[in-house]
Structure formats: structure tokens, C-alpha cells
Design an enzyme around this catalytic site. Structure first.
Site, PDB file in Angstrom:
ATOM      1  N   SER A 145       0.829  -1.203   0.000  1.00  0.00           N
ATOM      2  CA  SER A 145       0.000   0.000   0.000  1.00  0.00           C
ATOM      3  C   SER A 145       0.862   1.251   0.000  1.00  0.00           C
ATOM      4  O   SER A 145       1.980   1.259   0.555  1.00  0.00           O
ATOM      5  CB  SER A 145      -0.873  -0.023   1.256  1.00  0.00           C
ATOM      6  OG  SER A 145      -1.405   1.244   1.501  1.00  0.00           O
ATOM      7  N   TYR A 184      -2.110  -1.061  10.799  1.00  0.00           N
ATOM      8  CA  TYR A 184      -2.322  -1.625   9.465  1.00  0.00           C
ATOM      9  C   TYR A 184      -1.134  -1.282   8.560  1.00  0.00           C
ATOM     10  O   TYR A 184      -0.558  -2.158   7.898  1.00  0.00           O
ATOM     11  CB  TYR A 184      -3.624  -1.075   8.847  1.00  0.00           C
ATOM     12  CG  TYR A 184      -3.726  -1.320   7.360  1.00  0.00           C
ATOM     13  CD1 TYR A 184      -4.011  -2.592   6.861  1.00  0.00           C
ATOM     14  CD2 TYR A 184      -3.501  -0.292   6.439  1.00  0.00           C
ATOM     15  CE1 TYR A 184      -4.066  -2.823   5.489  1.00  0.00           C
ATOM     16  CE2 TYR A 184      -3.565  -0.519   5.072  1.00  0.00           C
ATOM     17  CZ  TYR A 184      -3.847  -1.786   4.604  1.00  0.00           C
ATOM     18  OH  TYR A 184      -3.907  -2.015   3.257  1.00  0.00           O
ATOM     19  N   LYS A 209       2.011  -3.683   6.684  1.00  0.00           N
ATOM     20  CA  LYS A 209       2.445  -3.668   5.269  1.00  0.00           C
ATOM     21  C   LYS A 209       3.952  -3.424   5.185  1.00  0.00           C
ATOM     22  O   LYS A 209       4.661  -4.082   4.416  1.00  0.00           O
ATOM     23  CB  LYS A 209       1.699  -2.581   4.483  1.00  0.00           C
ATOM     24  CG  LYS A 209       0.208  -2.853   4.309  1.00  0.00           C
ATOM     25  CD  LYS A 209      -0.053  -4.052   3.425  1.00  0.00           C
ATOM     26  CE  LYS A 209      -1.521  -4.353   3.263  1.00  0.00           C
ATOM     27  NZ  LYS A 209      -1.793  -5.702   2.773  1.00  0.00           N
TER      28      LYS A 209
HETATM   29  P1  NAD Z   1     -10.779  -7.540   0.986  1.00  0.00           P
HETATM   30  O1  NAD Z   1     -10.988  -7.548   2.464  1.00  0.00           O
HETATM   31  O2  NAD Z   1     -11.947  -7.365   0.103  1.00  0.00           O
HETATM   32  O3  NAD Z   1      -9.995  -8.873   0.552  1.00  0.00           O
HETATM   33  C1  NAD Z   1      -9.113  -9.549   1.405  1.00  0.00           C
HETATM   34  C2  NAD Z   1      -9.523 -11.005   1.402  1.00  0.00           C
HETATM   35  O4  NAD Z   1      -8.641 -11.739   2.257  1.00  0.00           O
HETATM   36  C3  NAD Z   1     -10.937 -11.226   1.952  1.00  0.00           C
HETATM   37  O5  NAD Z   1     -11.644 -12.042   1.037  1.00  0.00           O
HETATM   38  C4  NAD Z   1     -10.736 -11.942   3.276  1.00  0.00           C
HETATM   39  O6  NAD Z   1     -11.788 -12.826   3.570  1.00  0.00           O
HETATM   40  C5  NAD Z   1      -9.410 -12.657   3.016  1.00  0.00           C
HETATM   41  N1  NAD Z   1      -8.633 -12.966   4.205  1.00  0.00           N
HETATM   42  C6  NAD Z   1      -8.213 -12.151   5.203  1.00  0.00           C
HETATM   43  N2  NAD Z   1      -7.500 -12.846   6.110  1.00  0.00           N
HETATM   44  C7  NAD Z   1      -7.447 -14.130   5.680  1.00  0.00           C
HETATM   45  C8  NAD Z   1      -6.867 -15.321   6.171  1.00  0.00           C
HETATM   46  N3  NAD Z   1      -6.205 -15.339   7.326  1.00  0.00           N
HETATM   47  N4  NAD Z   1      -7.010 -16.458   5.470  1.00  0.00           N
HETATM   48  C9  NAD Z   1      -7.718 -16.463   4.296  1.00  0.00           C
HETATM   49  N5  NAD Z   1      -8.286 -15.374   3.781  1.00  0.00           N
HETATM   50  C10 NAD Z   1      -8.156 -14.217   4.463  1.00  0.00           C
HETATM   51  O7  NAD Z   1      -9.678  -6.425   0.694  1.00  0.00           O
HETATM   52  P2  NAD Z   1      -9.174  -5.849  -0.691  1.00  0.00           P
HETATM   53  O8  NAD Z   1      -9.605  -4.437  -0.769  1.00  0.00           O
HETATM   54  O9  NAD Z   1      -9.496  -6.785  -1.784  1.00  0.00           O
HETATM   55  O10 NAD Z   1      -7.618  -5.825  -0.417  1.00  0.00           O
HETATM   56  C11 NAD Z   1      -6.764  -6.910  -0.781  1.00  0.00           C
HETATM   57  C12 NAD Z   1      -5.381  -6.626  -0.241  1.00  0.00           C
HETATM   58  O11 NAD Z   1      -4.947  -5.362  -0.744  1.00  0.00           O
HETATM   59  C13 NAD Z   1      -5.316  -6.521   1.276  1.00  0.00           C
HETATM   60  O12 NAD Z   1      -4.118  -7.094   1.724  1.00  0.00           O
HETATM   61  C14 NAD Z   1      -5.284  -5.018   1.515  1.00  0.00           C
HETATM   62  O13 NAD Z   1      -4.616  -4.674   2.699  1.00  0.00           O
HETATM   63  C15 NAD Z   1      -4.505  -4.533   0.307  1.00  0.00           C
HETATM   64  N6  NAD Z   1      -4.787  -3.140  -0.029  1.00  0.00           N
HETATM   65  C16 NAD Z   1      -6.074  -2.747  -0.234  1.00  0.00           C
HETATM   66  C17 NAD Z   1      -6.342  -1.416  -0.511  1.00  0.00           C
HETATM   67  C18 NAD Z   1      -7.762  -0.941  -0.691  1.00  0.00           C
HETATM   68  O14 NAD Z   1      -7.997   0.263  -0.624  1.00  0.00           O
HETATM   69  N7  NAD Z   1      -8.741  -1.810  -0.941  1.00  0.00           N
HETATM   70  C19 NAD Z   1      -5.296  -0.492  -0.607  1.00  0.00           C
HETATM   71  C20 NAD Z   1      -3.990  -0.929  -0.423  1.00  0.00           C
HETATM   72  C21 NAD Z   1      -3.742  -2.273  -0.136  1.00  0.00           C
END
Ligand code: NAD
Ligand code: UDP
Length: 338
Positions: A124, A149, A153
Site C-alpha cells: 500500500s 495496518y 504492510k
Molecule cells: P478484501 O478484504 O476485500 O480482501 C481480502 C480477502 O482476504 C478477503 O476475502 C478476506 O476474507 C481474506 N482474508 C483475510 N485474512 C485471511 C486469512 N487469514 N485467510 C484467508 N483469507 C483471508 O480487501 P481488498 O480491498 O481486496 O484488499 C486486498 C489486499 O490489498 C489486502 O491485503 C489489503 O490490505 C490490500 N490493499 C487494499 C487497498 C484498498 O484500498 N482496498 C489499498 C492498499 C492495499
């Protein structure tokens, strides 16, 4: 070629699954549905006409994870599985460190056991911290993060870099996302937050559809053109295509690389609200309130490196992002499974 999407049922993972399938990759998803549900993957299959192998498991559970590697010939892993709510990470830091770091260690250990040597990680822009000036460039040092958080990262980036240093065959790509918004153009998959949304776009959409009364814009006294914070909003489909380019690249190159995935263009909160109203012909009630703790005035990418090395750049406009977010919200007022 088979790609394992850890956390692939979530918002970014499901959109990435579509683009990988469309590009001819086989996709395996492993998710514990802590912030998603299997319906997203059903819809991925409907949209693409292709099937996805789906495992319900906690990535921290290495015994179950081994089964996934045992049963599939995995060429590359994309690690999306993480908890991502900034405010919750402040009140539940141990839960965040446990889940986010342990999923990473489980994946690296299991990959080691099965000789899988390519991993792409969802990082991120938050790792640039407070000190670095915008636009952020990958050569800048990681900064001081403002919440647990963000620290997860930064720590995971360090873990990947250390592991790659110790294993010359391990290829790692750290993708630093800016602000993903929007939804697949079909309106069939999108962001489905639990409870009150933390992020701007789902909040805006829920106000527009009448689920929430009013958006509070957090602060209008920032040193920006209109006083509200600016961010680098990126269409989730552009982001998903960025992952396909990263997979194409990592399979051919033994690399350790960091890429910003953003547009390089900042928009303010007020511009988001006004564009959403204009493009969709809806009203978004809003008031200006106090600043939110930890928010930076500005955050946007220098996106040159991803273009130069991966040949990737964004194609969708802010209008597309607002239209597609609304299309998803209208078609799925209660998300997937509520
Ligand atoms: P999201 O919550 O929709 O997807 C994350 C998925 O991981 C979910 O389906 C959740 O059920 C699964 N998950 C979490 N812990 C788990 C575990 N221990 N075992 C199995 N599954 C698990 O989030 P997203 O927006 O799709 O983000 C995906 C990644 O990108 C994350 O790591 C997030 O931190 C990172 N990210 C997201 C954003 C954003 O704005 N959406 C920005 C920067 C980084
Ligand atoms: N924001 C806002 N009201 C909200 C949610 C967010 O004004 O209800 C603002 C927030 O202050 C930031 C921008 O919208 O300037 C994007 O916030 P978001 O939480 O979506 O992403 P962040 O950049 O914090 O990761």
C-alpha cells in the site's frame, strides 16, 4: 500457468481473478471469507465462463494450505489475504499483526516446501509514511506509518525482501496500491464492505442509494486547492490488469521489484463527490466535518516505473470509476450475501 490468489474472494482479488482468467491463466482461490463470501467467485465464473478452484481455509493454517499446493501445480502466488481497516487496526493491533504477518509467513514457508518461487504482494501507498514528499517514487525509503495496518504492510515488505535476499531463486513483486475504487463494468462484482464503510467511495454510494443519510467530508482546511484531501484513485479493473502484467513479468524474470499502482493524478474529496453526482445524476448529501486523525493532505503516485518495466498504465477515468461504483451499488444494494 496457475496462479494462487490468497484472499482472492475479496474486492481486489475477485477483479484480478477475472483479468487473469481472461488472459488465459488458471486461477485457484483460497479464502476464509472473513471479509468476503464465495458468491464473488461464482460471479467471476459467470462473467468469464471459466471455472475457479476454490478452497475455504485460513491461510495461517499451514496444514490446510499445504493441501492447496499438493493438489495444484502453482506457478505464482498473489497475496491479498489481509485485514485492511485502518481504524480497527488501531483498536485491535494484535489481531492485525497476527493475521497479516502470519498469513505471509505461512505462504512463504509453504511455497518453500513446494518449491514455488514467485510471489506478488498487495502492499500500500501507506508505507511511504508521513515524511516522503508527493508524488511517491519507489526509490524512496519506507516512512513512519501512522497506524498498525500500515506497519503490517511495511513489516511484510521487509519480510519479503529479507526472504528474497536469502533465496536467490525467489522472485518478489511488491505492488503498492493507491486508492482502488470502482467495480467491474458488468456491475456483478464490486466492493462489499461490512457495516459502516470506512472508505470514501462505498460511503458515497451508500448515501446516494439512501442507506446512509449524509457523508461527512473529513476536513476542508488542508493546504490543497479546495481544502479537502487529495488521493490517487484508481479503477479496480486497471489495478487488476496491473496484477496480470506483474504475473507475466515475474514468471519470466527473477526479480525483486516494487511498483506503484496508481494513476499519478490526484483528486480531492469534493471532486469525487461532484463527479459522482454529475456522472450518475444523483445527489450525495454531504457536510464538512473535522479532520480524521492520521489522514495526509495529499497522496499520489509517480506511476512511471510500472509503465517502463511492466508496460502498464491506467486506462479508466474518474468518470468511469464513479459510474461503475454506482452501477455495482444499484444492482446490489445489499452486497453479495446480506
Ligand atoms: P478484501 O478484504 O476485500 O480482501 C481480502 C480477502 O482476504 C478477503 O476475502 C478476506 O476474507 C481474506 N482474508 C483475510 N485474512 C485471511 C486469512 N487469514 N485467510 C484467508 N483469507 C483471508 O480487501 P481488498 O480491498 O481486496 O484488499 C486486498 C489486499 O490489498 C489486502 O491485503 C489489503 O490490505 C490490500 N490493499 C487494499 C487497498 C484498498 O484500498 N482496498 C489499498 C492498499 C492495499
Ligand atoms: N473521506 C471522507 N469521508 C469519509 C471517508 C473518507 O472525507 O467518510 C476522505 C478521507 O479523509 C480521505 C479520502 O476520503 O481524504 C479517502 O479516504 P479512504 O478512507 O477511502 O482512503 P485512504 O486514503 O484513507 O486510504
Amino acid at each position: 500457468m496457475t496462479v494462487l490468489l490468497a484472499g482472492g474472494a475479496g474486492y481486489i482479488g475477485s477483479h484480478t481473478a477475472i483479468e487473469l482468467l481472461n488472459a488465459g491463466y488458471d486461477v485457484v482461490v483460497a479464502d476464509n471469507y472473513s471479509n468476503s463470501c464465495p458468491e464473488s467467485i461464482n460471479r467471476v465464473e459467470k462473467i468469464t465462463g471459466k471455472s475457479v478452484k476454490l478452497y475455504e481455509l485460513d491461510i495461517k493454517d499451514t496444514d490446510k494450505l499445504e493441501k492447496v499446493f499438493e493438489e495444484n501445480n502453482i506457478d505464482a502466488v498473489i497475496h491479498f489475504a489481509g485485514l485492511k481497516a485502518v481504524g480497527e487496526s488501531v483498536s485491535k493491533p494484535v489481531m492485525y499483526y497476527r493475521n497479516n504477518i502470519d498469513t505471509t509467513l505461512s505462504l512463504l514457508e509453504t511455497m518453500g516446501r513446494y518449491n514455488v518461487k514467485n510471489i506478488i504482494f498487495s502492499s500500500s501507498a501507506t508505507v511511504y509514511g508521513e515524511e516522503n514528499p508527493v508524488p511517491y517514487v519507489e526509490t524512496m525509503k519506507r516512512g513512519v506509518c501512522t497506524n498498525p495496518y500500515g506497519w503490517t504492510k511495511a513489516m511484510m515488505e521487509q519480510i519479503f525482501e529479507d526472504t528474497a535476499r536469502a533465496d536467490a531463486e525467489l522472485a518478489v513483486i511488491l505492488l503498492r496500491y493507491f486508492n482502488p475504487i470502482g467495480a467491474h463494468e458488468s456491475g456483478m462484482i464490486g466492493e462489499d464492505p461490512n457495516g459502516i464503510p470506512n472508505n470514501l467511495m462505498p460511503y458515497v454510494s451508500q448515501v446516494a442509494i439512501g442507506k446512509r443519510e449524509c457523508l461527512t467530508i473529513f476536513g476542508n482546511d488542508y493546504p490543497t486547492a479546495d481544502g479537502t484531501c487529495t488521493r490517487d484513485y484508481i479503477h479496480v479493473t486497471d489495478l487488476a490488469v496491473g496484477h496480470v502484467r506483474a504475473v507475466d513479468y515475474i514468471i519470466k524474470n527473477k526479480c525483486v521489484e516494487i511498483f506503484n499502482l496508481g494513476t499519478g493524478v490526484p483528486y480531492s474529496v469534493t471532486e469525487i463527490v461532484e463527479t459522482f453526482e454529475r456522472v450518475n445524476g444523483v445527489k450525495v448529501n454531504h457536510v464538512y466535518g473535522a479532520r480524521r486523525e492520521g489522514d495526509l493532505a495529499e497522496c499520489y503516485a509517480n506511476a512511471d516505473k510500472a509503465y517502463e518495466i511492466l508496460g502498464w498504465k491506467t486506462e479508466r477515468t474518474l468518470e468511469d470509476m464513479c459510474r461503475d461504483s454506482w452501477n455495482w451499488q444499484k444492482n446490489n444494494p445489499d452486497g453479495y450475501c446480506k
